[in-house]
Motif scaffolding. Structure first.
Motif, PDB file in Angstrom:
ATOM      1  N   HIS A   1      37.496  30.852  35.306  1.00 19.72           N
ATOM      2  CA  HIS A   1      38.307  30.985  36.535  1.00 19.72           C
ATOM      3  C   HIS A   1      37.369  31.150  37.755  1.00 19.72           C
ATOM      4  O   HIS A   1      36.623  31.920  37.596  1.00 19.72           O
ATOM      5  CB  HIS A   1      39.367  32.212  36.693  1.00 19.72           C
ATOM      6  CG  HIS A   1      40.194  32.052  35.313  1.00 19.72           C
ATOM      7  ND1 HIS A   1      41.085  31.211  35.240  1.00 19.72           N
ATOM      8  CD2 HIS A   1      40.258  33.199  34.112  1.00 19.72           C
ATOM      9  CE1 HIS A   1      41.972  31.395  33.782  1.00 19.72           C
ATOM     10  NE2 HIS A   1      41.437  32.543  33.343  1.00 19.72           N
TER      11      HIS A   1
ATOM     12  N   ILE B   1      40.969  33.606  40.729  1.00 22.63           N
ATOM     13  CA  ILE B   1      41.306  35.030  40.364  1.00 22.63           C
ATOM     14  C   ILE B   1      41.860  35.819  41.400  1.00 22.63           C
ATOM     15  O   ILE B   1      42.675  36.577  40.974  1.00 22.63           O
ATOM     16  CB  ILE B   1      39.863  35.842  39.861  1.00 22.63           C
ATOM     17  CG1 ILE B   1      39.275  34.825  38.644  1.00 22.63           C
ATOM     18  CG2 ILE B   1      39.834  37.165  39.690  1.00 22.63           C
ATOM     19  CD1 ILE B   1      37.783  35.310  38.204  1.00 22.63           C
TER      20      ILE B   1
ATOM     21  N   SER C   1      44.158  33.672  36.763  1.00 24.76           N
ATOM     22  CA  SER C   1      43.167  34.856  36.594  1.00 24.76           C
ATOM     23  C   SER C   1      42.933  35.482  35.451  1.00 24.76           C
ATOM     24  O   SER C   1      42.265  36.293  34.930  1.00 24.76           O
ATOM     25  CB  SER C   1      43.452  35.762  37.535  1.00 24.76           C
ATOM     26  OG  SER C   1      44.832  36.421  37.142  1.00 24.76           O
TER      27      SER C   1
ATOM     28  N   LYS D   1      32.498  39.244  38.204  1.00 22.82           N
ATOM     29  CA  LYS D   1      33.616  38.812  38.800  1.00 22.82           C
ATOM     30  C   LYS D   1      34.723  40.288  38.867  1.00 22.82           C
ATOM     31  O   LYS D   1      35.919  40.053  39.360  1.00 22.82           O
ATOM     32  CB  LYS D   1      34.382  37.714  38.091  1.00 22.82           C
ATOM     33  CG  LYS D   1      33.712  36.327  38.016  1.00 22.82           C
ATOM     34  CD  LYS D   1      34.550  35.125  37.492  1.00 22.82           C
ATOM     35  CE  LYS D   1      33.726  33.982  37.670  1.00 22.82           C
ATOM     36  NZ  LYS D   1      33.583  33.647  39.130  1.00 22.82           N
TER      37      LYS D   1
ATOM     38  N   TYR E   1      38.339  40.543  40.857  1.00 22.77           N
ATOM     39  CA  TYR E   1      39.817  41.276  40.410  1.00 22.77           C
ATOM     40  C   TYR E   1      40.161  42.434  41.104  1.00 22.77           C
ATOM     41  O   TYR E   1      41.401  42.412  41.307  1.00 22.77           O
ATOM     42  CB  TYR E   1      39.488  41.384  38.664  1.00 22.77           C
ATOM     43  CG  TYR E   1      39.554  40.525  37.844  1.00 22.77           C
ATOM     44  CD1 TYR E   1      40.715  39.874  37.242  1.00 22.77           C
ATOM     45  CD2 TYR E   1      38.439  39.734  37.702  1.00 22.77           C
ATOM     46  CE1 TYR E   1      40.856  38.612  36.495  1.00 22.77           C
ATOM     47  CE2 TYR E   1      38.566  38.608  36.674  1.00 22.77           C
ATOM     48  CZ  TYR E   1      39.693  38.012  36.008  1.00 22.77           C
ATOM     49  OH  TYR E   1      39.583  37.109  35.236  1.00 22.77           O
TER      50      TYR E   1
END
Length: 252
Positions: free
Chosen positions: A2, A7, A63, A84, A88
């Motif tokens: 993603h 996301i 996501s 990442k 998030y």
């Protein structure tokens, strides 16, 4: 894989839906002039479970539908992939605050009716007087004991994140799309079994985002936002999620 944009958008939308349903059911059960008032803990537990169901299914294509920093941290601890995580977490916090505002707007008339008629006395409390509203948005422990409350949140969050990680081992669940349904039922189960002591935050964004919104919303007689307790439902779930990642990585 993603993209960062996907996301962020997915986590904002999915977490907003989660909190809209979750804070919404708490408002429905708590507020005066709500048709669901006093319908009880089982209703609240299922409301949050359905919030997970709706939010995670919506976010999943974009996501993966974490909707929870504890889940994100648990996955990162297990996989070693941290690049990442910040995306998030940012999406989850923005979504949690957005969802809290939307729940407030749904029950705007009921929140505005949260006023005292001026009849209450020590001998005869006014049943129509104002209600504290923080419990609609964030968690409040039944017995305020930071160590005990922290232990509750750590264990309850491990009970969420460890099964979520293990569900990935069952290929058919992911392929059939039923993983999210199983996770939603898991959240209901945690609420029914482990939610009694603290109100089961099990999600730092779910507690902190709405608590920030509660601080600033123009709710009449809303009461305190209880910042003295706010660290417990953030730190506890983060520890629980990380421990779940360690256990899963070691055992599986």
């Amino acid at each position: 894989m993603h993209s960062n944009g996907d996301i962020f958008v997915g986590e904002v939308i999915g977490t907003a839906i989660l909190i809209l349903f979750g804070a919404g059911v708490c408002a429905a059960v708590t507020l005066k002039h709500s048709k669901a008032r006093a319908s009880g803990w089982i209703v609240i537990a299922f409301g949050w479970g359905f919030g997970v169901l709706a939010g995670a299914y919506t976010a999943a294509p974009l996501s993966g539908g974490h909707l929870n920093p504890a889940v994100t941290i648990g996955i990162a601890v297990d996989t070693g992939k941290w690049d990442k995580v910040w995306v998030y977490l940012c999406g989850q916090m923005v979504g949690a605050m957005l969802g809290a505002v939307l729940a407030y707007l749904v029950y705007l008339a009921q929140f505005n009716a949260n006023v005292s008629s001026g009849k209450d006395t020590a001998e005869a409390p006014d049943e129509d007087g104002p209600l504290p509203t923080l419990g609609i948005f964030s968690t409040i422990p039944e017995i305020r004991n930071p160590v005990a409350n922290l232990i509750t949140e750590i264990i309850a969050t491990m009970g969420l994140v460890l099964p979520i990680l293990a569900f990935g081992l069952t290929k058919g669940l992911g392929e059939s799309g039923t993983t999210v349904l199983i996770v939603a039922l898991l959240v209901v189960g945690i609420g029914l079994s482990l939610g009694g002591p603290t109100g089961y935050a099990i999600n730092p964004a779910r507690d902190l985002g709405p608590r920030i919104v509660h601080q600033f919303l123009p709710i009449p007689n809303k009461g305190t936002s209880d910042w003295g307790y706010a660290l417990v439902p953030v730190v506890g779930p983060l520890i629980g999620g990380a421990l779940a990642g360690v256990i899963y990585n070691a055992a599986f």
